[in-house]
Scaffold this motif. Structure first.
Motif, short mmCIF file in Angstrom:
data_model
loop_
_atom_site.label_atom_id
_atom_site.label_comp_id
_atom_site.label_asym_id
_atom_site.label_seq_id
_atom_site.Cartn_x
_atom_site.Cartn_y
_atom_site.Cartn_z
N GLY A 62 -0.19 7.27 1.62
CA GLY A 62 -1.14 7.55 2.92
C GLY A 62 -0.29 7.17 4.13
N PHE A 63 0.28 6.01 4.28
CA PHE A 63 0.77 5.50 5.38
C PHE A 63 2.15 6.28 5.77
CE2 PHE A 63 4.12 2.67 6.92
CZ PHE A 63 3.73 2.26 8.14
N LEU A 64 3.04 6.62 4.54
CA LEU A 64 3.95 7.31 4.95
C LEU A 64 3.79 8.71 5.33
CD1 LEU A 64 5.99 6.24 1.37
CD2 LEU A 64 6.42 5.60 3.84
N LYS A 65 2.94 9.10 4.65
CA LYS A 65 2.48 10.72 5.04
C LYS A 65 1.91 10.57 6.71
CE LYS A 65 1.77 12.92 0.64
NZ LYS A 65 0.87 13.42 -0.27
N PHE B 250 -2.14 -1.51 -3.89
CA PHE B 250 -1.67 -0.70 -2.58
C PHE B 250 -1.01 0.39 -3.12
CE2 PHE B 250 2.52 -0.26 -0.40
CZ PHE B 250 2.10 -0.33 0.86
N ASP B 251 -1.09 1.48 -1.90
CA ASP B 251 -0.62 2.70 -2.16
C ASP B 251 -0.03 3.20 -0.86
OD1 ASP B 251 0.50 5.20 -2.94
OD2 ASP B 251 -1.57 5.94 -3.17
N ALA C 66 0.36 -11.06 3.57
CA ALA C 66 0.43 -9.66 3.68
C ALA C 66 0.60 -9.03 2.10
CB ALA C 66 1.30 -8.91 4.56
N GLY C 67 1.74 -9.65 1.71
CA GLY C 67 2.15 -8.91 0.23
C GLY C 67 1.35 -9.36 -0.79
N TRP C 68 0.63 -10.70 -0.99
CA TRP C 68 -0.33 -11.03 -1.64
C TRP C 68 -1.41 -9.87 -1.94
CZ3 TRP C 68 -0.05 -13.19 -6.26
CH2 TRP C 68 -1.32 -13.63 -6.88
N HIS C 69 -2.01 -9.57 -0.53
CA HIS C 69 -2.89 -8.62 -0.80
C HIS C 69 -2.70 -7.26 -1.15
CE1 HIS C 69 -6.06 -11.20 1.10
NE2 HIS C 69 -5.17 -11.78 2.03
N LYS C 70 -1.52 -6.74 -0.88
CA LYS C 70 -0.95 -5.66 -1.43
C LYS C 70 -0.58 -5.79 -3.01
CE LYS C 70 0.94 -3.59 2.77
NZ LYS C 70 1.15 -4.95 3.97
N LEU C 71 0.02 -6.71 -3.40
CA LEU C 71 0.38 -6.85 -4.82
C LEU C 71 -0.93 -6.85 -5.51
CD1 LEU C 71 3.03 -9.55 -4.68
CD2 LEU C 71 3.18 -7.18 -5.48
N THR C 72 -2.12 -7.49 -5.08
CA THR C 72 -3.29 -7.75 -6.10
C THR C 72 -4.47 -6.69 -5.71
OG1 THR C 72 -4.18 -9.36 -4.33
CG2 THR C 72 -2.95 -10.03 -6.27
N GLY C 73 -4.19 -6.02 -4.41
CA GLY C 73 -5.23 -4.98 -4.22
C GLY C 73 -5.03 -3.46 -4.40
N HIS D 90 12.20 12.82 3.25
CA HIS D 90 13.49 13.22 2.05
C HIS D 90 13.47 12.19 1.00
CE1 HIS D 90 14.02 16.91 4.08
NE2 HIS D 90 14.52 16.50 5.13
N PHE D 91 13.23 10.92 1.27
CA PHE D 91 13.38 9.95 0.43
C PHE D 91 11.93 9.18 0.22
CE2 PHE D 91 14.85 5.64 -1.08
CZ PHE D 91 15.47 6.02 -2.13
N ALA D 92 11.44 8.45 1.31
CA ALA D 92 10.33 7.72 0.98
C ALA D 92 9.00 8.12 0.38
CB ALA D 92 9.89 7.14 2.28
N ILE D 93 8.75 9.38 0.74
CA ILE D 93 7.66 10.23 0.42
C ILE D 93 7.98 10.61 -1.19
CG2 ILE D 93 6.24 12.04 0.53
CD1 ILE D 93 6.18 11.77 3.39
N PRO D 94 8.88 11.22 -1.54
CA PRO D 94 9.27 11.53 -2.77
C PRO D 94 9.53 10.20 -3.66
CG PRO D 94 10.81 12.77 -1.36
CD PRO D 94 10.06 11.76 -0.39
N ASN D 95 9.65 9.29 -3.31
CA ASN D 95 9.66 7.91 -4.00
C ASN D 95 8.86 7.09 -3.55
OD1 ASN D 95 12.41 8.63 -5.46
ND2 ASN D 95 12.96 8.83 -3.55
N ALA D 96 7.44 7.52 -3.38
CA ALA D 96 6.23 6.80 -2.98
C ALA D 96 6.25 5.63 -4.03
CB ALA D 96 5.27 7.35 -2.82
N LYS D 97 6.32 5.88 -5.29
CA LYS D 97 5.96 4.83 -6.32
C LYS D 97 7.03 3.76 -5.98
CE LYS D 97 3.57 7.81 -9.67
NZ LYS D 97 3.65 8.07 -11.22
N LEU D 98 8.18 3.89 -5.86
CA LEU D 98 9.05 2.71 -5.58
C LEU D 98 8.84 2.10 -4.34
CD1 LEU D 98 11.93 1.55 -6.19
CD2 LEU D 98 12.76 3.17 -4.79
#
Length: 175
Positions: A42-45, A38-39, A29-36, A71-79
Motif C-alpha cells: 500500500g505504501f509503495l503504490k 507489515f505490508d 519502528a522495525g519491531w512494530h513492523k516485524l511483529t505487526g 519496476h522493481f519495488a512493487i513487483p518485489n513487494a514481498k522482499l
C-alpha cells in the motif's frame, strides 16, 4: 567541527546519547513492523500514485525513484516486506549497541531518504540531520559502545587479509 566530532571524548558522549535515541526510534519502528504483519504494498503504490511533484511545473521531482518503485519495488513487494522492518530493526540495534555505528547510521540515512523521496516527511528530516552527525563522526560515535572492541578486531582481520607493502600499497590477499 569535523575534527571535534571525530576525536573529542565529549563529542563521543554526546554522540552516544544521539545514537541511542536514533537507534531507539529505528528499533521501535522495525519491531512494530516485524511483529505487526507489515505490508509495504500500500505504501509503495501510494508513493507511485501520489508522487512528489513540482508545484510550479507539475513534473515529477524524483522520476527515477518512481520508476524504481514501479519496476522493481512493487513487483518485489514481498522482499520489501522483509527488508524494511529487518533493516529498521538492525539499524536500531547497531546504533543502540554502538556496533558498526557509522555503517548502521549510513543505512538508516539511506532508508530515511527513500521515505522522503516517497513523499513521507514525518520524522525523516530530523532523523536525517541526526544521522549525518553520526556518520560524520565515524568511529567516535561508537567509541562508548561495541565499536571499541569490534573495530580494532576488524582492522586486525582485514590487516591480515591484505598485507601492506612498504610503500603503503595493497599487495593482495594472503593465502
Amino acid at each position: 567541527m569535523i575534527k571535534w566530532l571525530r576525536e573529542n571524548k565529549v563529542a563521543a558522549v554526546l554522540l552516544m546519547i544521539v545514537r541511542i535515541y536514533v537507534g531507539w526510534e529505528w528499533i521501535n519502528a522495525g519491531w512494530h513492523k516485524l511483529t505487526g504483519g507489515f505490508d509495504a504494498t500500500g505504501f509503495l503504490k501510494g508513493a507511485v500514485g501520489n508522487p512528489v511533484m513540482d508545484k510550479a511545473t507539475g513534473e515529477l521531482v524524483y522520476p527515477n525513484f518512481v520508476a524504481f518503485l514501479n519496476h522493481f519495488a512493487i513487483p518485489n513487494a514481498k522482499l520489501f516486506n522483509l527488508l524494511i522492518p529487518l533493516g529498521e530493526f538492525l539499524v536500531g540495534l547497531g546504533l543502540i549497541l554502538g556496533c558498526l555505528t557509522a555503517a548502521a547510521a549510513f543505512f538508516g540515512l539511506l532508508m530515511n531518504f527513500m521515505f522522503v523521496y516517497a513523499g513521507t516527511v514525518s520524522t525523516n528530516p530530523w532523523m536525517i540531520m541526526l544521522g549525518v552527525f553520526i556518520v560524520a563522526a565515524g568511529a567516535n560515535a561508537g567509541k562508548f559502545g561495541a565499536d571499541y572492541f569490534v573495530l580494532p578486531y576488524l582492522k586486525g582481520v582485514f590487516g591480515k587479509l591484505f598485507k601492506r607493502e612498504a610503500g603503503g600499497g595493497v599487495r593482495g590477499i594472503q593465502q
